[in-house]
Design a protein around this motif. Structure first.
Motif, PDB file in Angstrom:
ATOM      1  N   LYS A 171      22.300 -25.462  77.388  1.00  0.00           N
ATOM      2  CA  LYS A 171      22.110 -24.282  78.232  1.00  0.00           C
ATOM      3  C   LYS A 171      21.445 -24.691  79.530  1.00  0.00           C
ATOM      4  N   ILE A 172      21.709 -23.908  80.560  1.00  0.00           N
ATOM      5  CA  ILE A 172      21.159 -24.214  81.877  1.00  0.00           C
ATOM      6  C   ILE A 172      20.681 -22.931  82.538  1.00  0.00           C
ATOM      7  N   ARG A 173      19.575 -23.043  83.272  1.00  0.00           N
ATOM      8  CA  ARG A 173      19.158 -21.938  84.132  1.00  0.00           C
ATOM      9  C   ARG A 173      18.894 -22.508  85.526  1.00  0.00           C
ATOM     10  N   VAL A 174      19.421 -21.813  86.501  1.00  0.00           N
ATOM     11  CA  VAL A 174      19.296 -22.247  87.900  1.00  0.00           C
ATOM     12  C   VAL A 174      18.404 -21.260  88.640  1.00  0.00           C
ATOM     13  N   MET A 175      17.389 -21.789  89.299  1.00  0.00           N
ATOM     14  CA  MET A 175      16.481 -20.994  90.127  1.00  0.00           C
ATOM     15  C   MET A 175      16.700 -21.394  91.596  1.00  0.00           C
ATOM     16  N   PRO A 176      16.186 -20.640  92.551  1.00  0.00           N
ATOM     17  CA  PRO A 176      16.372 -21.016  93.962  1.00  0.00           C
ATOM     18  C   PRO A 176      15.845 -22.416  94.285  1.00  0.00           C
ATOM     19  N   SER A 177      14.768 -22.859  93.604  1.00  0.00           N
ATOM     20  CA  SER A 177      14.162 -24.143  93.960  1.00  0.00           C
ATOM     21  C   SER A 177      14.471 -25.280  92.995  1.00  0.00           C
ATOM     22  N   SER A 178      15.158 -24.969  91.887  1.00  0.00           N
ATOM     23  CA  SER A 178      15.358 -26.007  90.873  1.00  0.00           C
ATOM     24  C   SER A 178      16.351 -25.547  89.815  1.00  0.00           C
ATOM     25  N   PHE A 179      16.697 -26.479  88.901  1.00  0.00           N
ATOM     26  CA  PHE A 179      17.400 -26.045  87.704  1.00  0.00           C
ATOM     27  C   PHE A 179      16.825 -26.792  86.507  1.00  0.00           C
ATOM     28  N   PHE A 180      17.008 -26.206  85.351  1.00  0.00           N
ATOM     29  CA  PHE A 180      16.523 -26.797  84.103  1.00  0.00           C
ATOM     30  C   PHE A 180      17.623 -26.682  83.057  1.00  0.00           C
ATOM     31  N   ARG A 200      16.259 -32.892  77.980  1.00  0.00           N
ATOM     32  CA  ARG A 200      15.904 -31.951  79.054  1.00  0.00           C
ATOM     33  C   ARG A 200      16.204 -32.603  80.397  1.00  0.00           C
ATOM     34  N   LEU A 201      16.819 -31.837  81.257  1.00  0.00           N
ATOM     35  CA  LEU A 201      17.182 -32.333  82.582  1.00  0.00           C
ATOM     36  C   LEU A 201      16.610 -31.363  83.615  1.00  0.00           C
ATOM     37  N   TYR A 202      15.859 -31.923  84.562  1.00  0.00           N
ATOM     38  CA  TYR A 202      15.200 -31.067  85.564  1.00  0.00           C
ATOM     39  C   TYR A 202      15.478 -31.595  86.964  1.00  0.00           C
ATOM     40  N   TYR A 203      15.799 -30.669  87.862  1.00  0.00           N
ATOM     41  CA  TYR A 203      16.069 -31.048  89.242  1.00  0.00           C
ATOM     42  C   TYR A 203      15.335 -30.115  90.198  1.00  0.00           C
ATOM     43  N   ASP A 204      14.556 -30.708  91.079  1.00  0.00           N
ATOM     44  CA  ASP A 204      13.868 -29.995  92.150  1.00  0.00           C
ATOM     45  C   ASP A 204      14.702 -30.233  93.415  1.00  0.00           C
ATOM     46  N   THR A 205      15.109 -29.158  94.082  1.00  0.00           N
ATOM     47  CA  THR A 205      16.019 -29.300  95.224  1.00  0.00           C
ATOM     48  C   THR A 205      15.435 -30.116  96.380  1.00  0.00           C
ATOM     49  N   GLN A 206      14.112 -30.344  96.354  1.00  0.00           N
ATOM     50  CA  GLN A 206      13.492 -31.152  97.407  1.00  0.00           C
ATOM     51  C   GLN A 206      13.579 -32.652  97.109  1.00  0.00           C
TER      52      GLN A 206
END
Length: 276
Positions: A171-180, A200-206
């Motif tokens: 499952k994935i959830r995308v937020m304005p600043s990141s996704f998890f 677990r995979l985490y991405y910070d758009t910065q």
């Protein structure tokens, strides 16, 4: 538990240079499953095999990562390790009256345990995977941020002849600043053990990398006597009571996208990745 009578769907969601693709369709036909099992040298595959389901994260330039059932099953131990044989015998003893008990000792991992962490994709460019001391900021994930996209995809499930469950979902959830993203393999063999392998995979758009954390946990039912049995069927609840077995922390670094960069620089950067 997902409802299995759903309609096929394919969703694409774009954020920045990234596109999330979530495809959900019907269980594979038995003829296709048998053919696939033969190709994979396995006596049989999970009862509910969603071979065409996929969750993919792809960058505009082609590289990315995807999650699918077939690649996950390629990570299953085909020969069955000693632990699994012992577990099968224990299972067989607890179910000696079962007509299926003899089947359990086939030379393959009948639990479909997989340490799959996703499939890296890309023709010329791919993620550069390196060990890291950085950790996913779980506190930041708890912050209330708008969820702009959410999806859950079931990859396979098997009820182990009604004596437990083995499943893999992402499952994935995308937020304005990141996704998890959470890929979870969950195994419960009634009266024997509970096992959970989470990626677990985490991405910070910065940032120019993603963090990937793999944790494997397992406990025998006999050591969970103080845990209320209803929790045995709730992965989110039982996780805290299971014993950690393995953890792998990795950084998925973006490939060098500047075509003007000399090839030698690209080669050296892949050998000695720059720490952010």
């Amino acid at each position: 538990m997902m409802i299995h009578g759903f309609k096929s769907s394919k969703q694409d969601f774009t954020f920045g240079p990234w596109k999330v693709t979530a495809a959900k369709t019907h269980i594979m036909k038995s003829a296709d499953v048998e053919k696939l099992a033969e190709e994979m040298h396995m006596p049989c595959l999970p009862e509910m095999m969603f071979g065409d389901n996929i969750l993919r994260l792809q960058h505009d330039s082609g590289f990315g990562i995807e999650f699918n059932a077939i690649d996950a099953l390629k990570c299953v131990n085909k020969q069955q390790g000693m632990l699994k044989v012992a577990c099968a015998e224990e299972w067989q003893e607890s179910r000696s009256e079962s007509e299926h008990s003899k089947e359990i000792l086939k030379p393959y991992d009948w639990t479909y345990t997989t340490d799959y962490k996703g499939t890296l994709i890309g023709d010329t460019l791919k993620f550069n995977v390196v060990p890291t001391t950085e950790r996913i900021d779980t506190e930041k994930l708890k912050a209330r941020e708008q969820i702009v996209f959410f999806e859950e995809v079931l990859l396979f499930e098997d009820e182990l002849h009604d004596h437990g469950v083995s499943s893999l979902s992402v499952k994935i959830r995308v937020m304005p600043s990141s996704f998890f993203l959470l890929l979870r393999f969950f195994l419960r063999v009634d009266n024997v053990l509970i096992r959970m392998n989470d990626t677990r995979l985490y991405y910070d758009t910065q940032k120019n990398f993603m963090l990937r954390e793999y944790t494997s946990k397992e406990s025998k039912i006999s050591s969970l006597r103080n845990v209320p049995p209803p929790l045995f069927t709730e992965p989110n609840e039982i996780a805290q009571f299971l014993s950690p077995r393995e953890t792998i922390y990795e950084k998925l670094e973006f490939p060098e996208l500047l075509d003007s960069a000399p090839a030698t620089m690209q080669e050296s950067s892949s050998i000695q990745p720059q720490e952010s």
